[in-house]
Design an enzyme around this catalytic site. Structure first.
Site, PDB file in Angstrom:
ATOM      1  N   SER A 193      -6.756  27.210  56.783  1.00 21.99           N
ATOM      2  CA  SER A 193      -7.220  28.620  56.297  1.00 21.99           C
ATOM      3  C   SER A 193      -7.460  27.978  54.559  1.00 21.99           C
ATOM      4  CB  SER A 193      -5.486  28.868  56.780  1.00 21.99           C
ATOM      5  OG  SER A 193      -5.049  30.166  55.418  1.00 21.99           O
ATOM      6  N   TYR A 241       4.132  29.520  57.262  1.00 24.81           N
ATOM      7  CA  TYR A 241       2.625  29.315  57.308  1.00 24.81           C
ATOM      8  C   TYR A 241       1.994  28.029  56.440  1.00 24.81           C
ATOM      9  CZ  TYR A 241      -2.413  31.619  58.190  1.00 24.81           C
ATOM     10  OH  TYR A 241      -3.042  31.741  59.088  1.00 24.81           O
TER      11      TYR A 241
END
Length: 268
Positions: A137, A150
């Site tokens: 990501s 995350y």
């Protein structure tokens, strides 16, 4: 032209929704035998019906379940050519608000799944001189707010991809990472719901527009757009691409944040 994955066998973790489901559709369209692996049977079965992929219900962070899934693939096809390590999620909250359980869940859902699936698939990929694509990501490149778990595990996934590329590229297995920005998936829709409540926004479209207003392309990606990048990296067209981190974010990470206040003023 001959389909790029004709006769090839691909395994996609987190294959029941979003980027994983779109990648299954793309690889199937290009001739691959595709297996979608995940913990939730219903979405996997829906992808299987829609694309012709085969659903494998298993936890990709569990070595025993992964070995059983791989054994089924080998029993049916005798080979494995592509692994897309796409499973992920969780990890929201600042460090001070993150419990031990939250941290372990973020690590398991993102990093452990990629580690286990690639480790267990390596013997088959070495035999086929195959390819691995790790889905990270832009949170693996920069830190967003209140997403410590995350952000940390997405950074770690890039390290995992580079280690695989360094150690196994010389043995014929290519590994690359993809870093998407905002993608219109069920998971992102959930984050947009939170933004709608915070800002008093009435529709998802408005929320996505706000979230991407400083992205040069001014929109989120469709899952199929990220799937096309994954398909390229997994294909022979990327035969000399190994250890790359490919960013698919509409230009979000090239923006010079300190100059945003000067937008429209001709700031040099």
């Amino acid at each position: 032209m001959k389909p790029r994955f004709d006769g090839r066998v691909a395994l996609i973790t987190g294959g029941g929704t979003g980027i994983g489901a779109a990648t299954a559709a793309r690889l199937r369209d290009e001739g691959a035998h595709v297996y979608v692996l995940g913990r939730r049977k219903a979405p996997l079965d829906a992808v299987a019906r829609a694309t012709g992929a085969t659903a494998l219900c298993a936890d990709s962070a569990d070595p025993v379940q992964v070995r059983d899934a791989l054994a089924r693939i080998i029993a049916h096809h005798g080979r494995l050519d592509v692994v897309v390590a796409n499973a992920g999620g969780f990890g929201l909250g600042a460090i001070g608000d993150t419990t031990d359980e939250d941290w372990r869940l973020a690590c398991r859902a993102n990093l452990d799944t990629a580690f286990v699936i690639t480790r267990e698939a390596l013997p088959m990929l070495l035999e086929s001189r195959g390819a691995i694509v790790v889905v990270s990501s832009i949170a693996g490149l920069a830190a967003g707010p209140d997403a410590a778990g995350y952000v940390t595990v997405k950074h770690a996934l890039i390290g995992l991809a580079r280690s695989l590329a360094r150690d196994y590229g010389r043995r014929g297995v290519r590994t690359n990472a993809v870093c998407p920005g905002w993608v219109r998936t069920e998971m992102a829709d959930g984050e947009m719901q939170a933004l709608m409540e915070l800002r008093g926004i009435e529709t998802l479209d408005e929320a996505y527009a706000l979230a991407t207003c400083d992205v040069p392309l001014e929109r989120a990606a469709a899952p199929s757009e990220v799937a096309s990048v994954i398909a390229f990296l997994a294909s022979g067209d990327a035969s000399y691409v190994n250890g790359a981190v490919v960013v698919a974010d509409g230009g979000a990470t090239i923006v010079d944040v300190p100059t945003l206040a000067f937008a429209g003023m001709g700031f040099p």
